[in-house]
Design an enzyme around this catalytic site. Structure first.
Site, PDB file in Angstrom:
ATOM      1  N   SER A  63       0.809  -1.218   0.000  1.00  0.00           N
ATOM      2  CA  SER A  63       0.000   0.000   0.000  1.00  0.00           C
ATOM      3  C   SER A  63       0.841   1.267   0.000  1.00  0.00           C
ATOM      4  O   SER A  63       0.464   2.267  -0.618  1.00  0.00           O
ATOM      5  CB  SER A  63      -0.954  -0.008   1.202  1.00  0.00           C
ATOM      6  OG  SER A  63      -1.889  -1.054   1.078  1.00  0.00           O
ATOM      7  N   ASP A 154       3.239 -10.706   5.481  1.00  0.00           N
ATOM      8  CA  ASP A 154       3.771 -10.483   4.139  1.00  0.00           C
ATOM      9  C   ASP A 154       4.558 -11.691   3.652  1.00  0.00           C
ATOM     10  O   ASP A 154       5.116 -11.672   2.551  1.00  0.00           O
ATOM     11  CB  ASP A 154       4.654  -9.231   4.122  1.00  0.00           C
ATOM     12  CG  ASP A 154       3.851  -7.979   4.453  1.00  0.00           C
ATOM     13  OD1 ASP A 154       2.715  -7.861   3.956  1.00  0.00           O
ATOM     14  OD2 ASP A 154       4.341  -7.135   5.223  1.00  0.00           O
ATOM     15  N   ARG A 189      -0.573   0.108  13.939  1.00  0.00           N
ATOM     16  CA  ARG A 189      -0.640   1.460  13.378  1.00  0.00           C
ATOM     17  C   ARG A 189      -1.992   2.117  13.630  1.00  0.00           C
ATOM     18  O   ARG A 189      -2.285   3.167  13.077  1.00  0.00           O
ATOM     19  CB  ARG A 189      -0.371   1.415  11.870  1.00  0.00           C
ATOM     20  CG  ARG A 189      -1.442   0.735  11.050  1.00  0.00           C
ATOM     21  CD  ARG A 189      -1.160   0.829   9.563  1.00  0.00           C
ATOM     22  NE  ARG A 189      -2.182   0.095   8.813  1.00  0.00           N
ATOM     23  CZ  ARG A 189      -1.997  -0.402   7.601  1.00  0.00           C
ATOM     24  NH1 ARG A 189      -0.825  -0.256   7.007  1.00  0.00           N
ATOM     25  NH2 ARG A 189      -2.971  -1.038   6.979  1.00  0.00           N
ATOM     26  N   ARG A 254       9.475   1.139   6.076  1.00  0.00           N
ATOM     27  CA  ARG A 254       8.135   1.660   5.808  1.00  0.00           C
ATOM     28  C   ARG A 254       7.638   2.347   7.067  1.00  0.00           C
ATOM     29  O   ARG A 254       7.732   1.812   8.171  1.00  0.00           O
ATOM     30  CB  ARG A 254       7.200   0.533   5.380  1.00  0.00           C
ATOM     31  CG  ARG A 254       5.789   1.018   5.144  1.00  0.00           C
ATOM     32  CD  ARG A 254       4.974  -0.003   4.390  1.00  0.00           C
ATOM     33  NE  ARG A 254       3.559   0.143   4.699  1.00  0.00           N
ATOM     34  CZ  ARG A 254       2.590  -0.561   4.158  1.00  0.00           C
ATOM     35  NH1 ARG A 254       2.885  -1.465   3.242  1.00  0.00           N
ATOM     36  NH2 ARG A 254       1.340  -0.392   4.508  1.00  0.00           N
ATOM     37  N   ASP A 396      -7.978  -5.712   1.602  1.00  0.00           N
ATOM     38  CA  ASP A 396      -6.602  -5.965   2.029  1.00  0.00           C
ATOM     39  C   ASP A 396      -6.537  -6.395   3.486  1.00  0.00           C
ATOM     40  O   ASP A 396      -5.914  -7.402   3.819  1.00  0.00           O
ATOM     41  CB  ASP A 396      -5.758  -4.712   1.819  1.00  0.00           C
ATOM     42  CG  ASP A 396      -4.278  -4.975   2.087  1.00  0.00           C
ATOM     43  OD1 ASP A 396      -3.771  -6.007   1.623  1.00  0.00           O
ATOM     44  OD2 ASP A 396      -3.642  -4.157   2.762  1.00  0.00           O
ATOM     45  N   HIS A 456       0.332 -10.176   0.064  1.00  0.00           N
ATOM     46  CA  HIS A 456      -0.032  -9.557  -1.204  1.00  0.00           C
ATOM     47  C   HIS A 456       0.352 -10.490  -2.348  1.00  0.00           C
ATOM     48  O   HIS A 456       1.032 -11.495  -2.150  1.00  0.00           O
ATOM     49  CB  HIS A 456       0.669  -8.209  -1.361  1.00  0.00           C
ATOM     50  CG  HIS A 456       0.284  -7.215  -0.310  1.00  0.00           C
ATOM     51  ND1 HIS A 456       1.002  -6.068  -0.047  1.00  0.00           N
ATOM     52  CD2 HIS A 456      -0.760  -7.192   0.556  1.00  0.00           C
ATOM     53  CE1 HIS A 456       0.428  -5.387   0.923  1.00  0.00           C
ATOM     54  NE2 HIS A 456      -0.638  -6.056   1.309  1.00  0.00           N
TER      55      HIS A 456
END
Length: 505
Positions: A63, A154, A189, A254, A396, A456
């Site tokens: 993203s 991931d 987050r 990130r 997602d 993903h």
């Protein structure tokens, strides 16, 4: 001919195309609106991975990468490739920010605490970066303690039993693992500070589950029924916590999932929980810039590069009004990342952020806050904005849980909201591009292992034109082509910095 108003960019986060794939949530879900759009509107596909989005060949998109490329209107070289190259050519070990960090710890006699996601997923961090940093710091004579954050999101849900032995074997003399912590705790987050507090207490005060080795910690977690993402914060061997004069170095590249734990480590007036035991650090270092505020607390190995004339900046320069909308899980993506790493809104840019639901995992509430997002979406269409950018997080975020039935429900919730917005758009006389930033929920079972797939994908994503020029078609492309396409619909010139091309033919 006047431009349609508003022009909307609707991002269905994680909605990819995989007609032959097993457990394809969008295909299996009840999605009459998307089915109708794909059957009746101009559509094509976009590439969201590898060099087309500024990543190494074969590296899946995410993203942050997706929204950065979308907003930039050009392929943006991402941090993963930049860091890999610096390690390969030796400039990483010579970086002044890193050598300064080492020098301060030599002076203080402290330990370097390295923290980062311990997988090869390449979305938030990479084990290669951990190993390179440990070698640079320990090789200079500074002791290293690694706080290994297990992934399982991931990468495969239970792959830490492969990563940990390899990581331990690759660490140099003078470096050891001090804690093993699932990313559910260390990389929140969405202001779940109770989770962050458990990671903080393990890292800072050495309190939590205990194990003799990182491999034993993973085995014990599997015995408790935890997959990698959810491994309870575990203290390894004789690790005794952080001390005054130590240093902290975050290796994640990130920003969004590093901000909260680093805020707890560095913000002078932090009060989301009691940061008792936090030492007086001699040095604080980040691999990248995590926010303008974090830049005041951390030195940076790879400072952010300015992206000039993003979609938002260019629309603002034309004196037009724009609206950004996403629930909290994806809010940084339609603001910070879409604006090229800029926190401050552009002139004429309004934002709204409904809270994501406070549940342990989103398969428990796959609708998330789609209804609130849709309410605001319709209101924004009716309010007369020139440009609206909205992100639906559900495909997602629920796709990452690996629960197919929940992912189907997530797609249906998004489809319902999209239908409401399209009805309002038709009344307003606007146009919309419907697309995604990367794939995810179209592959819920790993075709190689037959197990749950939570990561993903490399699949193409749809791009659909609603309310475009009569007779228009869409060409296939990449995410960098979306901003030029939006400007085309708005009848605006394209800045020279945008090297993408309009998809409208």
């Amino acid at each position: 001919m006047t431009a349609p108003k508003p022009v909307v960019l609707c991002i269905l986060d994680g909605w990819g195309l995989d007609p032959d794939g097993p457990a394809n949530a969008p295909l299996l879900a009840d999605t009459p609106v998307m089915d109708r759009l794909m059957a009746t509107c101009p559509n094509a596909t976009l590439t969201t991975f590898g060099p087309d989005v500024g990543l190494p060949s074969g590296q899946m998109g995410n993203s942050e990468v997706g929204h950065t490329n979308i907003g930039a209107g050009r392929v943006v070289a991402m941090d993963l490739g930049q860091i890999d190259l610096a390690i390969e050519d030796g400039s990483f070990a010579r970086n002044p920010a890193l050598t300064g960090f080492i020098d301060r710890l030599k002076s203080s006699g402290g330990t370097a605490h390295l923290m980062g996601v311990a997988s090869d997923g390449g979305v938030h961090g990479h084990t290669d970066h951990i190993i390179a940093a440990a070698k640079a710091v320990a090789g200079a004579g500074v002791p290293v303690v690694l706080h290994a954050i297990t992934d399982g999101r991931d990468v495969a849900p239970k792959s830490a039993d492969r990563f940990m032995p390899a990581l331990e074997a690759a660490l140099p003399e003078g470096a050891r693992i001090g804690t093993v912590i699932g990313r559910y705790y260390a990389m929140d987050r969405d202001n779940r500070w109770d989770r962050v507090a458990r990671a903080f207490v393990a890292m800072v005060r050495a309190q939590g589950e205990t194990a003799e080795s990182a491999q034993a910690a993973v085995a014990a977690a599997y015995g408790r029924g935890e997959t990698d993402e959810f491994i309870a914060p575990t203290v390894i061997g004789g690790y005794a916590g952080m001390r005054d004069g130590d240093g902290i170095f975050c290796l994640n590249f990130r920003a969004d999932r590093a901000r909260e734990i680093l805020r707890a480590m560095a913000q002078p007036d932090f009060d989301a929980f009691d940061p008792a035991g936090l030492p007086d650090f001699a040095a604080k270092l980040g691999m990248v810039s995590y926010s303008d505020e974090h830049d005041g607390w951390f030195d940076i190995v790879f400072p952010k590069r300015e992206i000039v004339n993003t979609l938002g900046a260019w629309v603002a320069k034309q004196g037009l009004r724009q609206f950004r909308l996403a629930e909290t899980e994806k809010y940084p993506h339609v603001t910070f990342f879409l604006n090229g790493g800029q926190e401050t809104p552009e002139t004429g840019e309004d934002r709204f952020m409904p809270d994501s639901p406070k549940v342990a995992t989103y398969d428990l509430q796959p609708e998330m806050s789609a209804e609130e997002v849709s309410d605001s979406f319709v209101a924004a269409i009716e309010a007369g904005y020139d440009l609206i950018v909205v992100n639906y997080a559900n495909p997602d975020m629920v796709g990452h849980t690996g629960d197919l039935e929940a992912a189907k429900a997530a797609c249906t919730a998004v489809d319902t909201g999209l239908g409401r917005a399209l009805a309002a758009l038709e009344v307003a006389g606007g146009a919309m591009i419907v697309t995604a930033d990367h794939g995810n929920c179209e592959t819920m079972i790993d075709p190689e292992t037959g197990g749950t797939h939570t990561a993903h994908t490399l699949n193409p994503v749809p791009v659909i034109l609603v309310g475009g020029p009569e007779g228009a078609t869409l060409a296939p492309g990449r995410l960098a082509d979306l901003a030029p396409t939006i400007l085309h619909l708005m009848h605006l010139p394209q800045p020279v910095e945008m090297t993408g091309r309009s998809l409208i033919r």
